[in-house]
Write a protein that holds these residues in place. Structure first.
Motif, PDB file in Angstrom:
ATOM      1  N   TYR A   1     -16.390 -19.077  72.228  1.00 55.51           N
ATOM      2  CA  TYR A   1     -15.358 -20.065  72.553  1.00 55.51           C
ATOM      3  C   TYR A   1     -15.309 -21.175  71.486  1.00 55.51           C
ATOM      4  CZ  TYR A   1     -13.235 -24.168  74.620  1.00 55.51           C
ATOM      5  OH  TYR A   1     -12.473 -25.287  74.814  1.00 55.51           O
TER       6      TYR A   1
ATOM      7  N   ASP B   1     -13.840 -19.885  68.325  1.00 54.88           N
ATOM      8  CA  ASP B   1     -12.387 -19.756  68.513  1.00 54.88           C
ATOM      9  C   ASP B   1     -11.695 -21.107  68.340  1.00 54.88           C
ATOM     10  OD1 ASP B   1     -12.834 -17.072  69.150  1.00 54.88           O
ATOM     11  OD2 ASP B   1     -12.060 -17.231  71.194  1.00 54.88           O
ATOM     12  N   ARG B   2     -12.253 -22.151  68.938  1.00 54.17           N
ATOM     13  CA  ARG B   2     -11.615 -23.470  68.867  1.00 54.17           C
ATOM     14  C   ARG B   2     -11.706 -24.053  67.451  1.00 54.17           C
ATOM     15  NH1 ARG B   2      -8.130 -22.514  71.017  1.00 54.17           N
ATOM     16  NH2 ARG B   2      -7.417 -24.632  70.702  1.00 54.17           N
TER      17      ARG B   2
ATOM     18  N   ALA C   1      -9.078 -22.369  65.553  1.00 56.04           N
ATOM     19  CA  ALA C   1      -7.751 -22.824  65.998  1.00 56.04           C
ATOM     20  C   ALA C   1      -7.379 -24.118  65.270  1.00 56.04           C
ATOM     21  CB  ALA C   1      -7.730 -23.026  67.517  1.00 56.04           C
ATOM     22  N   SER C   2      -8.339 -25.004  65.097  1.00 56.16           N
ATOM     23  CA  SER C   2      -8.080 -26.235  64.333  1.00 56.16           C
ATOM     24  C   SER C   2      -7.701 -25.897  62.899  1.00 56.16           C
ATOM     25  CB  SER C   2      -9.310 -27.145  64.334  1.00 56.16           C
ATOM     26  OG  SER C   2      -9.542 -27.664  65.607  1.00 56.16           O
TER      27      SER C   2
ATOM     28  N   GLN D   1     -11.217 -30.528  61.906  1.00 57.04           N
ATOM     29  CA  GLN D   1     -12.052 -30.010  62.987  1.00 57.04           C
ATOM     30  C   GLN D   1     -13.172 -31.013  63.204  1.00 57.04           C
ATOM     31  OE1 GLN D   1     -14.461 -28.933  65.414  1.00 57.04           O
ATOM     32  NE2 GLN D   1     -15.561 -28.517  63.529  1.00 57.04           N
TER      33      GLN D   1
ATOM     34  N   TYR E   1     -16.551 -30.143  66.963  1.00 58.48           N
ATOM     35  CA  TYR E   1     -17.817 -29.407  66.987  1.00 58.48           C
ATOM     36  C   TYR E   1     -18.573 -29.599  65.682  1.00 58.48           C
ATOM     37  CZ  TYR E   1     -15.461 -27.224  70.881  1.00 58.48           C
ATOM     38  OH  TYR E   1     -14.797 -27.013  72.046  1.00 58.48           O
TER      39      TYR E   1
ATOM     40  N   ALA F   1     -11.976 -22.642  80.207  1.00 58.80           N
ATOM     41  CA  ALA F   1     -11.763 -23.029  78.816  1.00 58.80           C
ATOM     42  C   ALA F   1     -11.408 -21.806  77.959  1.00 58.80           C
ATOM     43  CB  ALA F   1     -13.009 -23.724  78.265  1.00 58.80           C
TER      44      ALA F   1
ATOM     45  N   SER G   1      -7.971 -21.097  75.855  1.00 57.20           N
ATOM     46  CA  SER G   1      -8.047 -20.787  74.433  1.00 57.20           C
ATOM     47  C   SER G   1      -7.394 -19.438  74.136  1.00 57.20           C
ATOM     48  CB  SER G   1      -9.509 -20.778  73.978  1.00 57.20           C
ATOM     49  OG  SER G   1      -9.598 -20.500  72.601  1.00 57.20           O
TER      50      SER G   1
ATOM     51  N   TRP H   1      -3.744 -19.792  74.175  1.00 58.85           N
ATOM     52  CA  TRP H   1      -3.264 -20.427  72.955  1.00 58.85           C
ATOM     53  C   TRP H   1      -3.169 -19.397  71.832  1.00 58.85           C
ATOM     54  CZ3 TRP H   1      -4.815 -20.888  67.965  1.00 58.85           C
ATOM     55  CH2 TRP H   1      -4.063 -21.770  67.163  1.00 58.85           C
ATOM     56  N   TYR H   2      -4.230 -18.606  71.634  1.00 59.36           N
ATOM     57  CA  TYR H   2      -4.213 -17.596  70.574  1.00 59.36           C
ATOM     58  C   TYR H   2      -3.121 -16.563  70.800  1.00 59.36           C
ATOM     59  CZ  TYR H   2      -8.158 -18.922  67.681  1.00 59.36           C
ATOM     60  OH  TYR H   2      -8.970 -19.580  66.788  1.00 59.36           O
TER      61      TYR H   2
END
Length: 178
Positions: free
Chosen positions: A57, A60-61, A64-65, A72, A75, A92, A96, A99-100
């Protein structure tokens, strides 16, 4: 195992749409099985199961940024210090994946070929095309779902049949030979 469905997932088209529909379905299957099987796992393995899937996860995030050209900052590493609850992680991951699915479905060949410069969490620079990033997200998630599934199997919980072939044949049963 439930049949794949669009559910409340956004509709998408394009070369990556089916892979991200598959990813969403496979994540749902494993997370639901993980939730229903928590009593079968010792505490250390319950935590490891969640941490493996939390890592996917977070990655992935992070990507995505990068895909959105955003800094980013959420994290500092490819996992979080705190381990989320499985229900919170499931919500979550679903958001996500949605979104993808929407993002990937809206890209044409030109956008997929665009290079995306970014920084890894260790500070090193990298560049990948949008297509390469999307491929990475799908493959990375499949790898770690397999690792999480092995934790379940080690405690006599059969992991879900979450192969792409299973997804396709559940989505379109007429593809199966009688």
């Amino acid at each position: 195992m439930t049949a794949p469905s669009g559910g409340d997932a956004p509709a998408a088209a394009g070369p990556f749409a089916q892979l991200f529909q598959y990813k969403r379905w496979a994540n749902e299957e494993l997370l639901a099985l993980g939730e229903s099987s928590q009593a079968a796992l010792p505490e250390d393995d319950r935590r490891l199961f969640v941490r493996i899937l939390n890592h996917t996860y977070v990655v992935d995030r992070i990507f995505a940024s990068h895909l959105q050209g955003l800094p980013q900052t959420a994290y500092a590493a490819t996992n979080t210090e705190e381990t989320p609850t499985l229900p919170a992680l499931r919500d979550a991951v679903r958001a996500s994946d949605d979104w993808y699915l929407q993002y990937a479905g809206g890209l044409d060949a030109g956008a997929l070929a665009e290079p995306v410069p970014f920084r890894f969490t260790d500070g090193d620079a990298g560049t990948m095309t949008r297509a390469e990033i999307l491929n990475h997200i799908v493959v990375h998630g499949a790898y770690h779902r397999g690792a999480a599934g092995r934790i379940l199997a080690g405690h006599a919980v059969p992991p879900p049949r979450d192969a792409l072939t299973t997804f396709l044949h559940r989505l379109q049963p007429e593809r199966r030979w009688s």
